[in-house]
Write an enzyme that holds these catalytic residues in place. Structure first.
Site, PDB file in Angstrom:
ATOM      1  N   GLY A 100       2.308   2.416   5.372  1.00 14.50           N
ATOM      2  CA  GLY A 100       3.435   1.549   5.726  1.00 14.50           C
ATOM      3  C   GLY A 100       4.232   2.110   6.894  1.00 14.50           C
ATOM      4  N   GLU A 134       5.604  -3.232   1.264  1.00 13.65           N
ATOM      5  CA  GLU A 134       5.761  -2.925  -0.169  1.00 13.65           C
ATOM      6  C   GLU A 134       5.000  -1.630  -0.406  1.00 13.65           C
ATOM      7  OE1 GLU A 134       7.727  -5.144  -1.183  1.00 13.65           O
ATOM      8  OE2 GLU A 134       7.267  -6.719   0.257  1.00 13.65           O
ATOM      9  N   GLY A 172       0.836  -1.202   0.000  1.00 12.91           N
ATOM     10  CA  GLY A 172       0.000   0.000   0.000  1.00 12.91           C
ATOM     11  C   GLY A 172       0.862   1.240   0.000  1.00 12.91           C
ATOM     12  N   SER A 173       0.306   2.322   0.481  1.00  6.63           N
ATOM     13  CA  SER A 173       0.995   3.610   0.381  1.00  6.63           C
ATOM     14  C   SER A 173       2.076   3.757   1.457  1.00  6.63           C
ATOM     15  CB  SER A 173      -0.016   4.740   0.525  1.00  6.63           C
ATOM     16  OG  SER A 173      -0.602   4.672   1.811  1.00  6.63           O
ATOM     17  N   ALA A 174       3.008   4.660   1.196  1.00  6.71           N
ATOM     18  CA  ALA A 174       4.107   4.877   2.153  1.00  6.71           C
ATOM     19  C   ALA A 174       3.571   5.362   3.498  1.00  6.71           C
ATOM     20  CB  ALA A 174       5.107   5.873   1.576  1.00  6.71           C
ATOM     21  N   CYS A 220       2.355   0.949  -8.601  1.00  4.62           N
ATOM     22  CA  CYS A 220       3.449   1.388  -7.740  1.00  4.62           C
ATOM     23  C   CYS A 220       4.696   1.694  -8.556  1.00  4.62           C
ATOM     24  CB  CYS A 220       3.753   0.336  -6.688  1.00  4.62           C
ATOM     25  SG  CYS A 220       4.112  -1.284  -7.378  1.00  4.62           S
TER      26      CYS A 220
HETATM   27  P1  NAD Z   1      -3.391   2.298   1.348  1.00  6.28           P
HETATM   28  O1  NAD Z   1      -2.128   2.481   2.084  1.00  6.28           O
HETATM   29  O2  NAD Z   1      -4.408   3.369   1.418  1.00  6.28           O
HETATM   30  O3  NAD Z   1      -4.153   0.967   1.853  1.00  6.28           O
HETATM   31  C1  NAD Z   1      -3.530  -0.316   1.801  1.00  6.28           C
HETATM   32  C2  NAD Z   1      -4.179  -1.209   2.860  1.00  6.28           C
HETATM   33  O4  NAD Z   1      -3.850  -0.752   4.161  1.00  6.28           O
HETATM   34  C3  NAD Z   1      -5.701  -1.239   2.791  1.00  6.28           C
HETATM   35  O5  NAD Z   1      -6.117  -2.567   3.032  1.00  6.28           O
HETATM   36  C4  NAD Z   1      -6.114  -0.312   3.920  1.00  6.28           C
HETATM   37  O6  NAD Z   1      -7.382  -0.595   4.460  1.00  6.28           O
HETATM   38  C5  NAD Z   1      -5.038  -0.586   4.940  1.00  6.28           C
HETATM   39  N1  NAD Z   1      -4.793   0.506   5.896  1.00  6.28           N
HETATM   40  C6  NAD Z   1      -4.982   1.838   5.710  1.00  6.28           C
HETATM   41  N2  NAD Z   1      -4.566   2.516   6.788  1.00  6.28           N
HETATM   42  C7  NAD Z   1      -4.103   1.599   7.682  1.00  6.28           C
HETATM   43  C8  NAD Z   1      -3.490   1.681   8.976  1.00  6.28           C
HETATM   44  N3  NAD Z   1      -3.285   2.848   9.581  1.00  6.28           N
HETATM   45  N4  NAD Z   1      -3.100   0.536   9.567  1.00  6.28           N
HETATM   46  C9  NAD Z   1      -3.266  -0.647   8.974  1.00  6.28           C
HETATM   47  N5  NAD Z   1      -3.844  -0.796   7.744  1.00  6.28           N
HETATM   48  C10 NAD Z   1      -4.246   0.323   7.108  1.00  6.28           C
HETATM   49  O7  NAD Z   1      -2.988   1.988  -0.166  1.00  6.28           O
HETATM   50  P2  NAD Z   1      -3.919   1.955  -1.469  1.00  6.28           P
HETATM   51  O8  NAD Z   1      -4.341   3.341  -1.789  1.00  6.28           O
HETATM   52  O9  NAD Z   1      -4.951   0.887  -1.347  1.00  6.28           O
HETATM   53  O10 NAD Z   1      -2.893   1.433  -2.578  1.00  6.28           O
HETATM   54  C11 NAD Z   1      -2.121   2.293  -3.379  1.00  6.28           C
HETATM   55  C12 NAD Z   1      -0.713   2.403  -2.834  1.00  6.28           C
HETATM   56  O11 NAD Z   1      -0.117   1.117  -2.806  1.00  6.28           O
HETATM   57  C13 NAD Z   1       0.195   3.251  -3.697  1.00  6.28           C
HETATM   58  O12 NAD Z   1       0.987   4.050  -2.872  1.00  6.28           O
HETATM   59  C14 NAD Z   1       1.035   2.232  -4.423  1.00  6.28           C
HETATM   60  O13 NAD Z   1       2.284   2.711  -4.870  1.00  6.28           O
HETATM   61  C15 NAD Z   1       1.179   1.167  -3.399  1.00  6.28           C
HETATM   62  N6  NAD Z   1       1.512  -0.121  -3.998  1.00  6.28           N
HETATM   63  C16 NAD Z   1       2.752  -0.676  -3.774  1.00  6.28           C
HETATM   64  C17 NAD Z   1       3.097  -1.874  -4.408  1.00  6.28           C
HETATM   65  C18 NAD Z   1       4.447  -2.536  -4.223  1.00  6.28           C
HETATM   66  O14 NAD Z   1       4.570  -3.705  -4.551  1.00  6.28           O
HETATM   67  N7  NAD Z   1       5.462  -1.852  -3.734  1.00  6.28           N
HETATM   68  C19 NAD Z   1       2.180  -2.490  -5.239  1.00  6.28           C
HETATM   69  C20 NAD Z   1       0.930  -1.898  -5.418  1.00  6.28           C
HETATM   70  C21 NAD Z   1       0.604  -0.716  -4.793  1.00  6.28           C
END
Ligand code: NAD
Length: 471
Positions: free
Chosen positions: A212, A230, A207-209, A264
């Site tokens: 993470g 990731e 997910g997003s930085a 990503c």
């Molecule tokens: P996001 O961070 O908003 O959400 C990802 C997951 O985390 C979701 O299931 C969400 O419900 C959960 N989440 C949100 N806040 C949380 C918290 N505080 N604690 C625990 N869990 C929480 O990401 P998104 O918008 O769904 O995805 C897009 C992002 O993912 C982009 O930044 C993209 O670059 C990244 N991404 C990375 C990769 C990689 O392999 N490096 C691959 C795909 C996407």
């Protein structure tokens, strides 16, 4: 909407596709803990066989799954089909990776003893998925985790629970119980509670930085939990001399605008040698002008769909305006063909060479920023001028240029004359800096799904103390 309801809407139409209650985190974790010992005690060959059955279930559901992904996250149907194929391919890659990276090894040691290296699963692993590849990326954690003997709690993105539910059903229909691979819908609140739960042994996150970092912070005092992050990127393409400018333009457009820039690994910044600028930029713009933006099932097939929702489209529009009002020069404006009602965006290109302070953020959509440079050192320095470090590509250049580029780029994926997007999951997939925590997924996912145990072994005790004893 009651507090616990999760509602998923189709970006291309605004229609509701899924609604359901968020999971009860305590129940989910308790069920996983009960299921883990029996699953870990299964022979490895059984777990591998079950993964192959999972792949067959995905094949059977391929059309339903691809249609659901396309509707739920708005990507064109052809692209959703490619995602389903990637899920199937993941199984054999993970089986090979387990055998190669974390299988059992025995070595002879002194006195006819043996040295054994074996790997053990961590236990209960939480998999938090992103919306943009709602099946492929969670599966990239779940499959290796299950092979290694962990149980998985899969919390899909709250923006893609319908796709996640079908994925989970494929695991369960393959004979992997709903306690061993649990579908746990929820939003950030459930994600936070899962991460903080005493009963889990680790978090595998894509997910997003920002998210993470929040997870990393939460578990900073828990070295006993495995955390694989990731995250996103502010990825650079460097454009250097090549006679094949049309191909270069196609690579640039693919890198920046595939999945409406919601990858990503998407290229956010195009760093161009000044002497090539007037040749390559018009080619890229002409190609971007021809991109069909449309709904997933439109005919002719669109190149890209909408972004995930209106909030994302609004944020990207604001970012584009910010770049424009701080020294950026639009080469191709960001437009919303359907106004503010649906989140369709046109691909956009903006020259930010003149900007004093370029924000080092991931603009997760179809916006390509262009920076003009005079020499190759400056190009590398610009490309590295980010806290992220996921993907980078050099287009054109000599083998010597590529050697320099490869040696100096701080990123987990460094390509030559290839798009930044579409990395092979048969290779490690991860990045440095804000892009990851040195636990790449893809082929190396096996490494974070099990920990090594070294054992010195002899069938009988056999020892003497040769020095330092009184006679
Ligand atoms: P996001 O961070 O908003 O959400 C990802 C997951 O985390 C979701 O299931 C969400 O419900 C959960 N989440 C949100 N806040 C949380 C918290 N505080 N604690 C625990 N869990 C929480 O990401 P998104 O918008 O769904 O995805 C897009 C992002 O993912 C982009 O930044 C993209 O670059 C990244 N991404 C990375 C990769 C990689 O392999 N490096 C691959 C795909 C996407």
């Amino acid at each position: 909407m009651s507090k616990a309801d999760i509602i998923s809407l189709e970006p291309a139409t605004g229609a509701e596709i899924w609604r359901g209650a968020a999971c009860d985190v305590d129940d989910v974790v308790a069920r996983a803990r009960r299921a883990w010992p029996a699953w870990a005690a299964q022979p490895l060959t059984t777990r591998m066989e079950l993964m192959r059955r999972f792949a067959n279930e995905v094949r059977k559901e391929a059309d339903t799954l691809a249609h659901t992904i396309a509707r739920e996250v708005g990507k064109p149907l052809w692209e959703a089909h490619a995602e389903v194929e990637a899920v199937v391919a993941k199984v054999e890659v993970s089986i090979r990776a387990y055998a190669e990276r974390t299988s059992q090894r025995k070595l002879d040691s002194a006195l006819q003893g043996k040295m054994a290296l074996r790997h053990k699963p961590h236990g209960v692993l939480v998999v938090l998925g992103p919306f943009n590849m709602p099946c492929h990326l969670p599966a990239a954690h779940i499959v290796p985790a299950l092979i290694a003997g962990n149980v998985a709690i899969f919390k899909p993105s709250e923006k893609a629970p319908a796709s996640g539910e079908i994925l989970a059903r494929c695991f369960n229909r393959a004979g992997i119980s709903a306690a061993v691979m649990q579908f746990a819908p929820g939003g950030p609140a459930e994600g936070q509670r899962l991460v903080a739960h005493e009963g889990i042994d680790g978090v595998l996150f894509t997910g997003s930085a920002n998210t993470g970092i929040a997870i990393n912070r939460k578990l900073a005092t828990r070295p006993d939990k495995i955390v694989a992050l990731e995250m996103g990127g502010n990825n650079a393409l460097v454009m250097w001399d090549t006679p094949k400018l049309a191909d270069a333009a196609a690579l640039i457009v693919q890198s920046a605008f595939a999945s409406a820039g919601q990858r990503c690994t998407a290229a956010r910044r195009l760093i161009v040698k000044a002497s090539l600028y007037d040749q390559i930029i018009p080619l890229v713009k002409n190609l971007a002008d021809r991109i069909i933006v449309g709904a997933p099932f439109d005919e002719p097939a669109p190149f890209m769909g909408p972004v995930i929702d209106n909030a994302a489209a609004d944020g990207l529009s604001e970012s584009f305006l910010y770049l424009m009002s701080n020294g950026g020069r639009a080469i191709k404006h960001l437009q919303r063909p359907q106004g503010g009602t649906l989140p369709f965006l046109s691909p956009a290109i903006i020259d930010v060479t003149a900007m004093q302070d370029r924000p080092d953020v991931e603009l997760f959509g179809p916006i390509l920023q262009v920076i003009k440079v005079d020499d190759f050192d400056q190009a590398i320095s610009e490309a590295n001028s980010t806290r992220f470090g996921l993907a980078a590509s050099l287009i054109g250049g000599t083998p010597q240029d590529y050697n320099r580029f490869w040696a100096n780029m701080r990123a987990g994926i460094v390509n030559w004359n290839r798009a930044t997007v579409g990395p092979s999951h048969a290779a490690p997939m991860g990045g440095m800096g804000l892009s990851g925590n040195h636990r790449p997924t893809g082929y190396y996912a096996a490494d974070y799904c099990a920990y090594p145990v070294a054992s010195g072994e002899m069938e009988q005790p056999r020892a003497v103390i040769g020095v330092g004893l009184k006679s």
